[in-house]
Enzyme design. Structure first.
Site, PDB file in Angstrom:
ATOM      1  N   TYR A  81       0.924  -1.508  -0.484  1.00  0.00           N
ATOM      2  CA  TYR A  81      -0.438  -0.117   0.145  1.00  0.00           C
ATOM      3  C   TYR A  81       0.564   1.216   0.161  1.00  0.00           C
ATOM      4  CZ  TYR A  81      -3.774  -3.327   1.272  1.00  0.00           C
ATOM      5  OH  TYR A  81      -4.244  -4.344   1.062  1.00  0.00           O
TER       6      TYR A  81
ATOM      7  N   ASN B 173     -12.289   3.949  -3.564  1.00  0.00           N
ATOM      8  CA  ASN B 173     -11.666   2.789  -3.338  1.00  0.00           C
ATOM      9  C   ASN B 173     -12.346   1.922  -2.108  1.00  0.00           C
ATOM     10  OD1 ASN B 173      -9.243   1.105  -1.769  1.00  0.00           O
ATOM     11  ND2 ASN B 173      -7.670   2.136  -2.165  1.00  0.00           N
TER      12      ASN B 173
ATOM     13  N   HIS C 234     -14.706  -7.030  -2.064  1.00  0.00           N
ATOM     14  CA  HIS C 234     -14.956  -8.011  -2.941  1.00  0.00           C
ATOM     15  C   HIS C 234     -16.358  -8.729  -2.213  1.00  0.00           C
ATOM     16  CE1 HIS C 234     -10.670  -7.005  -3.604  1.00  0.00           C
ATOM     17  NE2 HIS C 234     -10.486  -7.368  -2.020  1.00  0.00           N
TER      18      HIS C 234
ATOM     19  N   ASP D 129     -25.382  -1.713  -4.999  1.00  0.00           N
ATOM     20  CA  ASP D 129     -26.907  -0.656  -4.735  1.00  0.00           C
ATOM     21  C   ASP D 129     -26.574   0.348  -4.682  1.00  0.00           C
ATOM     22  OD1 ASP D 129     -27.676  -3.260  -5.779  1.00  0.00           O
ATOM     23  OD2 ASP D 129     -28.019  -3.904  -4.122  1.00  0.00           O
TER      24      ASP D 129
ATOM     25  N   HIS E  23      -7.850   1.025  -6.504  1.00  0.00           N
ATOM     26  CA  HIS E  23      -7.207   0.023  -5.608  1.00  0.00           C
ATOM     27  C   HIS E  23      -4.951   0.932  -5.681  1.00  0.00           C
ATOM     28  CE1 HIS E  23     -10.563  -1.753  -4.712  1.00  0.00           C
ATOM     29  NE2 HIS E  23     -10.988  -2.382  -6.273  1.00  0.00           N
ATOM     30  N   LEU E  24      -5.451   0.848  -4.575  1.00  0.00           N
ATOM     31  CA  LEU E  24      -3.364   1.483  -4.419  1.00  0.00           C
ATOM     32  C   LEU E  24      -2.559  -0.362  -5.241  1.00  0.00           C
ATOM     33  CD1 LEU E  24      -3.529   2.794  -0.316  1.00  0.00           C
ATOM     34  CD2 LEU E  24      -3.002   3.799  -2.507  1.00  0.00           C
ATOM     35  N   SER E  25      -3.491  -1.403  -4.116  1.00  0.00           N
ATOM     36  CA  SER E  25      -1.822  -2.075  -4.797  1.00  0.00           C
ATOM     37  C   SER E  25      -2.573  -3.138  -6.211  1.00  0.00           C
ATOM     38  CB  SER E  25      -2.185  -3.347  -3.795  1.00  0.00           C
ATOM     39  OG  SER E  25      -3.787  -4.050  -3.760  1.00  0.00           O
TER      40      SER E  25
ATOM     41  N   ARG F 112      -9.320 -11.798  -3.975  1.00  0.00           N
ATOM     42  CA  ARG F 112      -9.477  -9.979  -4.121  1.00  0.00           C
ATOM     43  C   ARG F 112      -9.394  -9.837  -6.116  1.00  0.00           C
ATOM     44  NH1 ARG F 112      -7.479  -7.663   0.495  1.00  0.00           N
ATOM     45  NH2 ARG F 112      -6.337  -9.049   1.976  1.00  0.00           N
TER      46      ARG F 112
END
Length: 149
Positions: A26, A77, A83, A90, A103-105, A114
């Protein structure tokens, strides 16, 4: 839409631990540093920026609901909620505000659980694996889309 576009940045669970938690995945920047850099970028782009980080799914959902007819674009994020949360999906579909998932990674280079996102098929775009730069790219893309409409 107001004369100055409004963009909401939403950050999900455990992102308050950035800089401490698994820096190999991260990065070393904390969330405050990331948001401060985005605020400077937003000012230069002449857009208003709001930010919320929460470890509670319902608070993120409430922020999305409250964005209706007030916010022009969302950068989210969702972290681990990516997940698991049909409810976030919704809520985003319910308010019909365009959004980019960040997403950072690189979630696709990590554990198999993931790899699935409940949001990505409805997002304008998905940015992952570029660290904090992903937020800056998302902000530029959001502004470009808003100005082209």
């Amino acid at each position: 839409m107001s004369t100055q576009s409004r963009i909401l940045i939403l950050n999900g669970p455990n992102l308050n631990l950035l800089g401490l938690r698994e820096p190999a995945h991260y990065g070393s920047q904390n969330l405050e540093q990331i948001v401060n850099a985005l605020t400077i970028q937003a000012t230069a782009l002449n857009v208003e920026l709001e930010h919320l980080q929460s470890n509670r799914e319902y608070e993120l959902i409430e922020a999305i609901h409250n964005a209706y007819q007030r916010i022009d674009f969302i950068i989210i994020n969702p972290a681990a909620f990516t997940h698991t949360s049909v409810a976030l999906r919704d809520a985003l579909l319910g308010v019909d505000i365009p959004f980019i998932e960040v997403h950072l990674s690189n979630v696709h280079a990590r554990e198999p659980f993931r790899h699935h996102s409940y949001l990505s098929d409805k997002a304008v775009g998905v940015i992952c694996g570029l660290g904090a730069d992903g937020y800056e790219f998302a902000l530029k893309a959001a502004v470009k889309r808003l100005r082209s409409n």
